[in-house]
Design a protein around this motif. Sequence first.
Motif, short mmCIF file in Angstrom:
data_model
loop_
_atom_site.label_atom_id
_atom_site.label_comp_id
_atom_site.label_asym_id
_atom_site.label_seq_id
_atom_site.Cartn_x
_atom_site.Cartn_y
_atom_site.Cartn_z
N VAL A 157 81.25 -28.35 28.26
CA VAL A 157 80.81 -29.53 29.34
C VAL A 157 81.18 -29.10 30.72
O VAL A 157 82.41 -28.78 30.84
CB VAL A 157 81.73 -30.94 28.72
CG1 VAL A 157 81.25 -31.96 29.76
CG2 VAL A 157 81.11 -31.36 27.35
N TYR A 158 80.30 -29.33 31.38
CA TYR A 158 80.48 -29.17 32.92
C TYR A 158 79.48 -29.75 34.05
O TYR A 158 78.13 -29.93 33.51
CB TYR A 158 80.09 -27.59 33.14
CG TYR A 158 80.30 -27.23 34.89
CD1 TYR A 158 81.50 -27.14 35.09
CD2 TYR A 158 79.18 -27.03 35.52
CE1 TYR A 158 81.75 -26.70 36.68
CE2 TYR A 158 79.36 -26.78 36.92
CZ TYR A 158 80.55 -26.38 37.51
OH TYR A 158 80.78 -26.13 38.73
N LEU A 159 80.06 -30.53 34.61
CA LEU A 159 79.22 -31.34 35.58
C LEU A 159 79.24 -30.78 36.93
O LEU A 159 80.15 -30.43 37.52
CB LEU A 159 79.92 -32.79 35.65
CG LEU A 159 79.91 -33.68 34.73
CD1 LEU A 159 80.40 -35.06 34.81
CD2 LEU A 159 78.64 -33.83 33.97
N GLU A 160 78.01 -30.63 37.39
CA GLU A 160 77.66 -29.91 38.78
C GLU A 160 77.97 -31.11 39.86
O GLU A 160 76.89 -31.30 40.47
CB GLU A 160 76.38 -29.13 38.59
CG GLU A 160 76.07 -28.20 40.09
CD GLU A 160 77.29 -27.47 40.34
OE1 GLU A 160 77.48 -26.56 39.58
OE2 GLU A 160 77.98 -27.63 41.27
N THR A 161 79.15 -31.53 40.15
CA THR A 161 79.03 -32.56 41.03
C THR A 161 79.75 -31.67 42.25
O THR A 161 80.50 -32.72 42.87
CB THR A 161 80.07 -33.73 40.42
OG1 THR A 161 81.28 -33.00 39.96
CG2 THR A 161 79.26 -34.44 39.57
#
Lengths: 348, 291
Positions: free
Chosen positions: B120-124
């Motif tokens: 899981v990785y959020l590109e924020t």
Amino acid sequence: MVDIEIKRDRIVIRYKGKKWDWMIEPRYWRNAIVWTCVLFVFPLVAYFVSPGLINTMVTANIYAAIAIPLSLMTVGTGRINFGPNFYVGVGGYTAALLSIYCGWGPLTTLPFAVILSVFAAVIFSPLVIVARGLYYVLLTLLLPLLFLEVTFIYTGIFKGDVGLFGVDLLVQFENVKLNFIMAAYISTGIMLLYLLIVNKVLKSRYGLIMATVNDDEEVAHGIGVNINKVKILSFVCAAGMIGVMGWFLAHYFGTFAGITYLPLTFMLKILLVFMVGGRAQVFGCVAGGYFIAFLEMILIRTMGQFQPVAFPIILLILLFVLPSGEGLFGIYRKRHYREYLPTIHVRR
Amino acid sequence: MWDIVFFILIYGFIMGAIYLLIALGFSLVCGVLRIFHLGYAYIFPLTIYGTWMFMRELGLSMIPSIVCMVILQFIVSYLIYKFIIKKYLHDELTLLTALLLVALIVEQASSWRYPIQEGVYLETTLISGIVEIGSAAIPAQLVTGAIVGLVLTALFALFFTKTKAGLAVRAISQDIDSSRVVGINVESLYILIMMIVLIPVIIGMLLVGPVWMIEPGMGWQYMTIAILVAVLGGLGNIKGTIIASFLIGITHATMCFVVGEPRFMNLSALILVMFILIARPQGIARSESLW
């Protein structure tokens, strides 16, 4: 001199102005005898029906044997310790390290596990005097988590990532099933011994003093109770008893890993044993221990991967529906002898 | 020598400001509701995994997913207040156990649906690259997080000191019964507090998400920091929380740059907290007031 007086329903012992009562009327023994027999017959039945159940029984006894001293600690200190598993860690690592590095057997490591647990409890015992309410809860909660970090930092000693293995087993027969049965009887023996001791203490005059401290420290102090002595004694003795269970775990499995016993999830199980079983009576810890261990086993067998999610959901629902404070034991026992429940006074 | 001092100060400042985002909400819940919100750990994984869930399961893009996650957080927080906190406010052991169970349910559900192998990785990331301050090189995202942390804390302080609602919250934190007597709607303010404490954590998690490790059990690690900061600062006191955040940040930086052992970070912070508690049992600031 010791004066022993045998009455119809009790033995009264008097020594230097102090008095101890021992209830002997058989009608009070009936339930205790029935349940003790059930506990001792269970491993034999399970041996032939489903040997896996013996392991579940051992787990249940371990949960109960940790929750029972926690109950004593809660009443005696007037605070709820959110890190009883810290002393499981101390006892377990002491036994495991001594067994692996010194080649000592279970009987030799036991006194050292107790001494180290008591020593750790003495070091942290000022917490029961200086910290109260939220602060005490927060600090005790952090202790096992930080101990877990230490096991990772000094992984060369504690093997924080994989755990210590190669610990001498508790009993070593050639028949593995027989080992399990013996372990079941030893764990049942320890649990029943704890139950007997803690129940006697809580029902004694000293138990009444502890209840006073639990109820209101200022009032207890006002009526001449040495509250610091009561709190520290309850804290240290209970920690020593919990440390023994760490010793048992290390020698029962032959391994000991902090990652299994020090995180919040294990502490939560112990807390739930205490809550679901019932806080009002120490016997609730046994009901809770067996309920939690068997529920966990049934969910693993029926739900597989979803078990870790279903388990807390079911327990949360139970927390809502069970009678407050009385828990499962409250349903079993209709009459409530103790009118007060151990409280934690977080908002104080 | 001066290089090390400079590193400690700069990294201590950056970490302290981010710890503010993590701990501010916890401290406020403890201070206003006078409860130990052990369920606080659920907010961290729900922010990351909730956003990821809306992106993966509903195919939404980043911004709508974040909006949906925030709505979900508000709903969960309201339900927790309504069915757990309000019901068990005076049965604290049940309350704490139930809150812990909620955090455990969210953690286990995240782990079950999106195990760590899912990646899981959020590109924020708002600002990519490195910011060089003297000889120190810091990820720009962390610097952004630190600035946002300070701005948010200032806004919270302004809210509690300058607005009428803030004044009412401060009154509740000091005496609930007297607040009721003077006509303050205690329950609606409790709900308001439960909602606004989510804001710093959500923003903080979205900002540090691309830089720090993400895993379902991360809530417990962040809650450990929040507990240390809140206890050290004096539960519920914003001034104390600010000072404690930077003290813990500097302690962590000292462990990294002087001792050279980052694994001692939390242990050293606990020792610091214990020593300060012995001298000042109520923490750095008075826990009876919010400001």
